[in-house]
Enzyme design. Structure first.
Site, PDB file in Angstrom:
ATOM      1  N   LYS A 227       0.836  -1.204   0.000  1.00 41.92           N
ATOM      2  CA  LYS A 227       0.000   0.000   0.000  1.00 41.92           C
ATOM      3  C   LYS A 227       0.869   1.252   0.000  1.00 41.92           C
ATOM      4  CE  LYS A 227      -0.409  -0.238   5.059  1.00 41.92           C
ATOM      5  NZ  LYS A 227      -1.342  -0.572   6.167  1.00 41.92           N
TER       6      LYS A 227
ATOM      7  N   TYR B  17      13.923  31.257   9.187  1.00 43.91           N
ATOM      8  CA  TYR B  17      12.725  31.986   9.640  1.00 43.91           C
ATOM      9  C   TYR B  17      12.730  32.153  11.154  1.00 43.91           C
ATOM     10  CZ  TYR B  17      10.396  31.540   5.092  1.00 43.91           C
ATOM     11  OH  TYR B  17      10.046  31.626   3.776  1.00 43.91           O
TER      12      TYR B  17
HETATM   13  C1  PLP Z   1      -0.800  -1.652   6.811  1.00 38.53           C
HETATM   14  C2  PLP Z   1      -1.452  -2.932   7.172  1.00 38.53           C
HETATM   15  C3  PLP Z   1      -0.696  -4.104   7.316  1.00 38.53           C
HETATM   16  C4  PLP Z   1       0.817  -4.084   7.268  1.00 38.53           C
HETATM   17  O1  PLP Z   1       1.278  -3.610   8.509  1.00 38.53           O
HETATM   18  P1  PLP Z   1       2.832  -3.486   8.819  1.00 38.53           P
HETATM   19  O2  PLP Z   1       2.907  -3.197  10.259  1.00 38.53           O
HETATM   20  O3  PLP Z   1       3.302  -2.368   7.960  1.00 38.53           O
HETATM   21  O4  PLP Z   1       3.454  -4.774   8.438  1.00 38.53           O
HETATM   22  C5  PLP Z   1      -1.357  -5.295   7.572  1.00 38.53           C
HETATM   23  N1  PLP Z   1      -2.702  -5.326   7.689  1.00 38.53           N
HETATM   24  C6  PLP Z   1      -3.465  -4.232   7.578  1.00 38.53           C
HETATM   25  C7  PLP Z   1      -4.934  -4.352   7.734  1.00 38.53           C
HETATM   26  C8  PLP Z   1      -2.872  -2.986   7.338  1.00 38.53           C
HETATM   27  O5  PLP Z   1      -3.630  -1.892   7.237  1.00 38.53           O
END
Ligand code: PLP
Length: 387
Positions: free
Chosen positions: A34, A258
């Protein structure tokens, strides 16, 4: 030579992380790609040839381009609105998570309309009140899933859930939530469903809690060198560097940036680096961060701006055009993503997923002959290492 800021992504590090995790867990791996593979760009081919068996993403919009690229591994999408483009997902053979009865009816309806059977994973919320069906809805969901299965619209291949507190492997919640998951699977069996792929563990649980691995682990962060529990040494795959645009020698007491929130404590050389919070370098790391110039760590001074930051190069005689390493795997003493996250009071995930489009991406291809920097540790089947 190249100018401008550059993110070098070491695909070999990702491949080695996949292999280590598969070997250490002894369980089939769903690579969670993702958010553009946690900011690491195209990685599906890399993770599949390194031993991942599944790909997981959130939305259908993330899943379809993978199919278009020719990925034919099992592919799961788990976060979609009830009126998502189910038809396209079904046509592309994307498995769908079902987080409730309304989603079930929408998905089953789309399957009937397309004349196909859609593979689904019933998604149970075991405690974090985020994604998945509430426990109170689970029984009803099982009942209707069975109905739709008998009518040929769906096939329940999986049951999934996500742990709230796996970053602390000793937390009581892990035991409680795992038990809720087991109970949820039992209820599915009692309803006449036969899911064969039960999956609960993401990176931290997969690595630290064997009792959560079931039939498949869903690992995202770990592929990219991040263990949320900070127990396992995996390889970071990103190196971010940028050219020094200009240098200037200033007197002690010179205000920088800044609000002039920093004043130099001695005569020194300042180096300007064209990266800022507009590129994903957190402004919260101002007054804490450092970068590496000529292999020497030097502090970021003043407030990080949208497009640029200033480094106090001190005695390092840096000149225009040399490159500053913002972060990397840490093997040459450069700062790491973990340090930048700590400096900004956030987690590594936010750093790696936040890097902006102005940064040029470059991939170092997998070299099968390269055993990686930790090759000497490979004789053991454990990743755990004193930290
Ligand atoms: C993002 C996600 C994962 C992966 O999690 P990590 O801690 O990055 O391995 C797994 N299951 C779901 C439902 C997620 O949203």
């Amino acid at each position: 030579m190249h100018d401008g800021s550059r993110l070098l992504i070491d695909d070999g590090a990702v491949a080695r992380n996949v292999r280590r995790i598969v070997r250490s867990t002894g369980t089939p791996l769903m690579a969670v790609l993702k958010a553009d593979a946690f900011g690491h760009g195209p990685q599906a081919a890399v993770v599949l040839s390194a031993g991942a068996s599944w790909i997981g993403v959130t939305s259908i919009e993330e899943a379809l381009p993978l199919r278009e690229l020719g990925v034919d591994a099992p592919l799961l999408s788990w976060l979609n609105p009830v009126d998502a483009d189910w038809a396209s997902a079904i046509t592309a053979d994307v498995d769908l998570a079902v987080p409730g009865v309304r989603h079930l009816f929408a998905i089953a309806g789309a399957a009937v309309a397309s004349g196909r059977t859609v593979r689904v994973h019933l998604h149970l919320d075991v405690g974090m009140a985020r994604d998945g069906a509430a426990a109170s809805e689970w029984k009803q969901l099982m009942f209707f899933a069975r109905e739709w299965e008998q009518r040929g619209a769906i096939r329940v291949v999986g049951v999934m859930a996500h742990l709230s507190s796996a970053q602390d492997p000793e937390a009581e919640e892990n035991v409680l939530e795992r038990q809720r998951f087991v109970n949820g699977c039992r209820m599915a069996a009692r309803a006449g469903l036969r899911p064969t792929v039960r999956h609960l563990a993401a990176t931290a649980a997969a690595l630290s809690r064997p009792d959560t691995r079931f039939d498949l682990t869903r690992v995202g962060a770990g592929l990219f060198g991040i263990d949320p529990a900070h127990r396992f040494a995996l390889e970071g795959a990103m190196t971010l560097d940028a050219p020094v645009v200009s240098v200037r020698d200033v007197r002690a007491g010179t205000g920088v940036g800044y609000g002039l929130s920093h004043h130099t404590d001695r005569d020194t050389r300042l180096a300007l680096v064209p990266l800022g919070y507009g590129d994903g370098l957190p402004r919260g790391a101002s007054h804490h961060g450092s970068v590496s110039i000529r292999g020497v760590r030097r502090p970021v001074v003043g407030l990080i701006s949208m497009d640029q930051l200033v480094v106090d190069a001190g005695d390092v005689p840096v000149v225009e055009g040399e490159r500053a390493v913002v972060f990397g795997p840490g093997r040459a003493g450069e700062p790491t993503v973990r340090e930048w996250a700590d400096w900004a009071g956030t987690i590594e995930h936010e750093i790696v997923t936040g890097l902006g489009p102005r940064i040029r991406r470059e991939h170092r291809a997998v070299d099968e002959a390269d055993p990686g920097p930790d090759a000497s540790d490979e004789s053991t089947d454990t990743l755990e290492r004193a930290r």
